[in-house]
Design a protein around this motif. Structure first.
Motif, short mmCIF file in Angstrom:
data_model
loop_
_atom_site.label_atom_id
_atom_site.label_comp_id
_atom_site.label_asym_id
_atom_site.label_seq_id
_atom_site.Cartn_x
_atom_site.Cartn_y
_atom_site.Cartn_z
N MET A 83 -95.81 38.71 105.70
CA MET A 83 -94.93 38.58 104.59
C MET A 83 -94.39 37.03 104.62
N VAL A 84 -94.48 36.45 103.33
CA VAL A 84 -93.86 34.72 103.33
C VAL A 84 -92.87 34.88 101.98
N ARG A 85 -92.02 34.11 102.18
CA ARG A 85 -90.97 33.96 101.12
C ARG A 85 -91.53 32.74 99.92
N THR A 86 -91.01 33.01 99.02
CA THR A 86 -91.08 32.14 97.85
C THR A 86 -89.80 32.28 96.82
N LEU A 87 -89.61 31.40 96.01
CA LEU A 87 -88.31 31.44 95.12
C LEU A 87 -88.48 32.67 94.36
N ALA A 88 -87.07 33.36 94.12
CA ALA A 88 -87.04 34.43 93.23
C ALA A 88 -87.57 33.87 91.60
N ASP A 89 -88.39 34.93 90.91
CA ASP A 89 -88.75 34.62 89.64
C ASP A 89 -87.54 33.95 88.84
N LEU A 123 -89.38 28.00 102.42
CA LEU A 123 -89.98 28.88 101.08
C LEU A 123 -91.25 28.10 100.96
N PHE A 124 -92.26 28.81 100.13
CA PHE A 124 -93.34 28.32 99.65
C PHE A 124 -93.15 28.14 98.23
N VAL A 125 -93.61 27.36 97.60
CA VAL A 125 -93.62 27.23 96.23
C VAL A 125 -94.97 26.89 95.57
N LYS A 126 -95.20 27.14 94.59
CA LYS A 126 -96.45 27.15 93.85
C LYS A 126 -97.83 27.73 94.79
N GLY A 127 -98.87 27.16 94.51
CA GLY A 127 -99.89 27.40 95.44
C GLY A 127 -100.27 28.93 95.45
N ALA A 128 -100.38 29.20 96.84
CA ALA A 128 -100.78 30.63 97.19
C ALA A 128 -100.00 31.62 96.53
N THR A 129 -98.68 31.55 96.88
CA THR A 129 -97.84 32.47 96.64
C THR A 129 -97.66 32.64 95.17
N ALA A 130 -97.47 31.54 94.25
CA ALA A 130 -97.66 31.64 92.90
C ALA A 130 -98.86 32.23 92.38
N VAL A 173 -93.88 37.77 99.38
CA VAL A 173 -95.22 38.25 99.04
C VAL A 173 -96.17 38.18 100.04
N TRP A 174 -97.17 39.07 100.13
CA TRP A 174 -98.04 39.24 101.24
C TRP A 174 -99.05 38.30 101.05
N ILE A 175 -99.35 37.32 102.30
CA ILE A 175 -100.69 36.62 102.07
C ILE A 175 -101.23 36.73 103.75
N GLY A 176 -102.67 37.00 103.69
CA GLY A 176 -103.20 37.18 104.85
C GLY A 176 -102.41 38.14 105.77
N GLY A 177 -101.92 39.18 105.40
CA GLY A 177 -101.58 40.18 106.33
C GLY A 177 -100.21 39.92 106.83
N GLY A 188 -107.70 33.48 95.06
CA GLY A 188 -109.08 33.31 94.75
C GLY A 188 -109.25 33.06 93.03
N VAL A 189 -108.02 33.24 92.25
CA VAL A 189 -108.13 33.03 90.83
C VAL A 189 -107.68 31.54 90.91
N LYS A 190 -106.18 31.21 91.39
CA LYS A 190 -105.75 30.15 91.16
C LYS A 190 -106.11 29.02 92.29
N GLN A 191 -106.40 27.72 91.46
CA GLN A 191 -106.76 26.58 92.52
C GLN A 191 -105.75 25.89 93.04
N SER A 192 -105.85 25.46 94.14
CA SER A 192 -104.72 24.69 94.75
C SER A 192 -105.57 23.80 95.94
N TRP A 193 -104.94 22.62 96.25
CA TRP A 193 -105.53 21.89 97.35
C TRP A 193 -104.46 21.59 98.41
N ASP A 194 -103.21 22.01 98.18
CA ASP A 194 -102.22 21.57 99.29
C ASP A 194 -101.43 22.89 99.47
N ILE A 195 -100.31 22.80 100.37
CA ILE A 195 -99.41 23.54 100.49
C ILE A 195 -98.09 23.11 100.26
#
Length: 292
Positions: free
Chosen positions: A112-118, A4-11, A106-110, A20-27
């Motif tokens: 679907m990737v998974r993240t934690l449920a809300d 799962l991806f957490v924080k970062g782009a998915t958040a 969530v969709w990223i770059g065309g 483009g709104v949220k700043q992050s430096w790692d995955i």
């Protein structure tokens, strides 16, 4: 392999509707403890090298995984992956939540990737932010964006979930901070109820001091008054002796150093840790004076 991806782009997409709104430096990538070594090997095949902890392999790396919750890998382009097998080193916070837990897509770059449920993502963002006293204001801004427009019933659900995940006071303090700093519309009776708790009021004060500190996140000096106040706040709101033990264990354990001791010599770490700790006190006090 669970991932799962957490924080970062998915958040960022969930909070702001796009990149483009949220700043992050790692995955931040979450797997399971059982898949940790296989995940490191798989990333190595794609050019990622283990940089933190450096030099640990085999049994030492397995022992490191007992005492800590993440490792850093970096490729030749400088892209950093923080590989998590637990969300926190402290076992009383969100224990058992892994890449096999409830998720959303969530969709990223065309794709679907998974993240934690809300229901798990929001407590995680709160727990992570509170670990650093919300000293990077962007973390609180992301949480605020995720909470916008929620009903009174939904806010109550967030509080109940925080209690269940072992971060009850931190959840209440985070809601108050969002209200004070970003104008989050909390139901008046809920806001009044949260502010009546002294532990919540204390956390808010400490967090505001951390936010105002010139450095944020892990860059805050360990021996600054602000960082010491943050540690004291964790002890104050610890829910029972297990949570208190978690905090003291995290303070005592140096994961990389302890991992180098074989399991049958673990007592050697504790025997040497005590005298070394006390011998370092004068140096620590000097650092603390410089960091004021």
């Amino acid at each position: 392999m669970p991932a799962l991806f957490v924080k970062g782009a998915t958040a960022g997409i969930l909070a702001y509707g796009g990149l483009g709104v949220k700043q992050s430096w790692d995955i931040d990538l979450l797997t399971t403890p059982e898949c940790l070594l296989a995940a490191i090997d798989l990333l190595a095949c794609d050019g990622y090298e283990l940089v933190v902890p450096a030099g640990l392999t085999g049994d030492a790396l397995r022992r490191f995984a007992i005492f800590f919750h993440e490792a850093q890998l970096r490729d030749g382009r400088g892209v950093t992956v923080e590989l998590h097998w637990r969300l926190f080193s402290k076992l009383q916070i969100m224990s058992g939540v892994t890449a096999l837990s409830e998720c959303q897509e969530v969709w990223i770059g065309g794709r679907m990737v998974r993240t934690l449920a809300d229901e798990l993502l929001i407590p995680y963002l709160i727990g992570h932010g509170q670990e650093h006293g919300w000293s990077r204001l962007k973390w609180l801004a992301d949480l605020n964006a995720l909470l916008l427009g929620r009903s009174a019933e939904e806010f109550e659900r967030v509080i109940r979930q925080g209690d269940a995940m072992g971060i009850g006071p931190s959840t209440s303090a985070a809601l108050i901070l969002c209200e004070e700093l970003f104008g989050l519309q909390l139901p008046p009776d809920l806001s009044s109820r949260l502010r009546r708790h002294r532990s919540v009021e204390y956390l808010v004060r400490v967090n505001l001091a951390c936010i105002a500190y010139p450095l944020g996140g892990s860059d805050m000096p360990v021996f600054s008054r602000t960082q010491l106040a943050l540690f004291a706040s964790r002890l104050r709101v610890a829910a029972g002796w297990r949570s208190l033990f978690d905090e003291l264990r995290a303070l005592w354990t140096q994961p990389v150093v302890r991992a180098r001791y074989p399991a049958h010599l673990d007592f050697g770490y504790h025997l040497l840790r005590a005298p070394i700790f006390f011998l370092q006190i004068p140096s620590k006090l000097r650092h603390m004076r410089r960091a004021r």
